[in-house]
Design an enzyme around this catalytic site. Structure first.
Site, PDB file in Angstrom:
ATOM      1  N   CYS A 107      13.760 -19.915  31.303  1.00  0.00           N
ATOM      2  CA  CYS A 107      14.217 -18.518  30.885  1.00  0.00           C
ATOM      3  C   CYS A 107      14.398 -18.807  29.197  1.00  0.00           C
ATOM      4  O   CYS A 107      14.349 -17.850  28.485  1.00  0.00           O
ATOM      5  CB  CYS A 107      15.370 -18.148  31.259  1.00  0.00           C
TER       6      CYS A 107
ATOM      7  N   HIS B  35      17.911 -13.101  26.640  1.00  0.00           N
ATOM      8  CA  HIS B  35      17.265 -13.165  28.041  1.00  0.00           C
ATOM      9  C   HIS B  35      17.978 -12.211  29.018  1.00  0.00           C
ATOM     10  O   HIS B  35      19.340 -12.114  29.153  1.00  0.00           O
ATOM     11  CB  HIS B  35      17.401 -14.576  28.402  1.00  0.00           C
TER      12      HIS B  35
ATOM     13  N   ASN C  69      14.841 -10.264  36.345  1.00  0.00           N
ATOM     14  CA  ASN C  69      14.499 -11.342  35.373  1.00  0.00           C
ATOM     15  C   ASN C  69      13.133 -12.172  35.432  1.00  0.00           C
ATOM     16  O   ASN C  69      12.892 -12.558  36.573  1.00  0.00           O
ATOM     17  CB  ASN C  69      15.808 -12.307  35.951  1.00  0.00           C
TER      18      ASN C  69
END
Length: 331
Positions: free
Chosen positions: A118, A258, A288
């Site tokens: 990520c 993020h 996500n």
């Protein structure tokens, strides 16, 4: 770390791509026999995007980069280097970056994949800025993308409700204005904590004591550990960046972070006292998407005119590895 001021780095343009398929909470609530509101309360996500079975990371990367090239009026042959941040590349050899570069006729530009989960997009942006300032490259394309649906066990509730697929691309170019580009950055990792978030490729790679029933080859996550890490690191790296640069939250146009979980973002935002209009969120509609998350946010903000010339923006990310990264940029 502060950067070499002998030259500057400017953002020429951005692009993005998301699949058309929508996986909504109604579908997941029925699958896992949970209350519909529970999913949104736990994650802040209402829907996420999934690639078709015959499409994946490569296709999203190509679409995002083509969109960025169109945005800038450039051709692939104008690029010196293509960096693709991803953990969902279809192959390890060749790298997705090589195939993506070929798809936009960028040869003989260099190309490589960067794996930082990520944190990948922020890592890649930081690396690109350093390479441009080094003088060997003039124009670099950074693509952040993950098709997390390909690594999500659809029988695993903890990961299925979180992850989706998306890509974003940014084209950077060296310039003479030394005030532009990244003026502070960090890239960090703690490999001791890797079992909190990992993808075992065989039975032997499963961590001793891991009793999850997740399929081999699919993402395994210790939710509570990752949540605690993300909330702590979000606040820590933001405070460090502000302290080291002398910036205040009011000096920053956008904190592009993020999109891990809405609860994580809002918890850190409250603790740091960041205004809503400075912390962009799209996790409710896209979930996500790992390295694609912040990259997609960047493109949406850029195209909405919310990132303007001379603005200061901050990039923040944390993810598997465990990794975390930050950077401050003047546009």
């Amino acid at each position: 770390m502060t950067n070499n001021p002998s030259c500057g780095v400017k953002v020429l343009g951005t692009g993005s791509a998301v699949p058309n398929n929508v996986l909504d909470n109604e579908t997941l609530a029925e699958r896992f026999q949970v209350d519909l509101d529970w999913i949104e309360q736990r994650t802040g996500i209402r829907e996420r995007r999934y690639c078709d079975d015959d499409k994946g990371t490569y296709e999203l990367q190509v679409l995002a980069l083509k969109d960025a090239l169109e945005c800038t009026g450039m051709k692939g042959s104008d690029l010196d280097l293509v960096i693709c941040a991803t953990v969902t590349a279809e192959m390890t050899c060749p790298s997705n970056a090589c195939r993506v570069a070929a798809a936009v006729d960028a040869a003989p530009a260099g190309a490589f994949d960067l794996v930082a989960a990520c944190s990948g997009f922020v890592y890649a942006m930081n690396v690109a800025d350093n390479l441009l300032r080094g003088g060997s490259y003039d124009t670099i394309a950074v693509v952040g993308c993950d098709a997390m649906s390909k690594l999500t066990d659809q029988k695993d509730r903890g990961t299925s409700i979180l992850f989706g697929d998306a890509a974003g691309a940014v084209i950077l170019q060296r310039c003479e204005d030394t005030s532009k580009g990244c003026f502070f950055q960090t890239m960090s990792a703690d490999g001791e904590t890797w079992p909190a978030l990992y993808i075992p490729t065989c039975e032997e790679a499963v961590v001793k004591g891991d009793e999850a029933t997740t399929e081999i080859g699919m993402l395994r996550m210790k939710g509570k550990e990752v949540y605690k890490f993300a909330v702590t690191k979000f606040q820590e790296i933001t405070e460090t960046l502000l302290n080291e640069t002398g910036l205040t939250p009011e000096d920053v146009s956008q904190f592009i972070c993020h999109q891990s979980n809405m609860r994580i973002i809002e918890s850190a935002q409250t603790k740091l006292g960041l205004a809503d209009d400075k912390v962009y969120k799209n996790i409710d509609l896209f979930g996500n998407s790992s390295a694609g998350a912040a990259a997609l946010c960047f493109d949406q903000l850029w195209k909405d005119g919310k990132i303007k010339d001379n603005d200061v923006i901050v990039l923040l990310a944390f993810g598997g590895g465990l990794t975390w990264a930050s950077s401050a940029w003047r546009i």
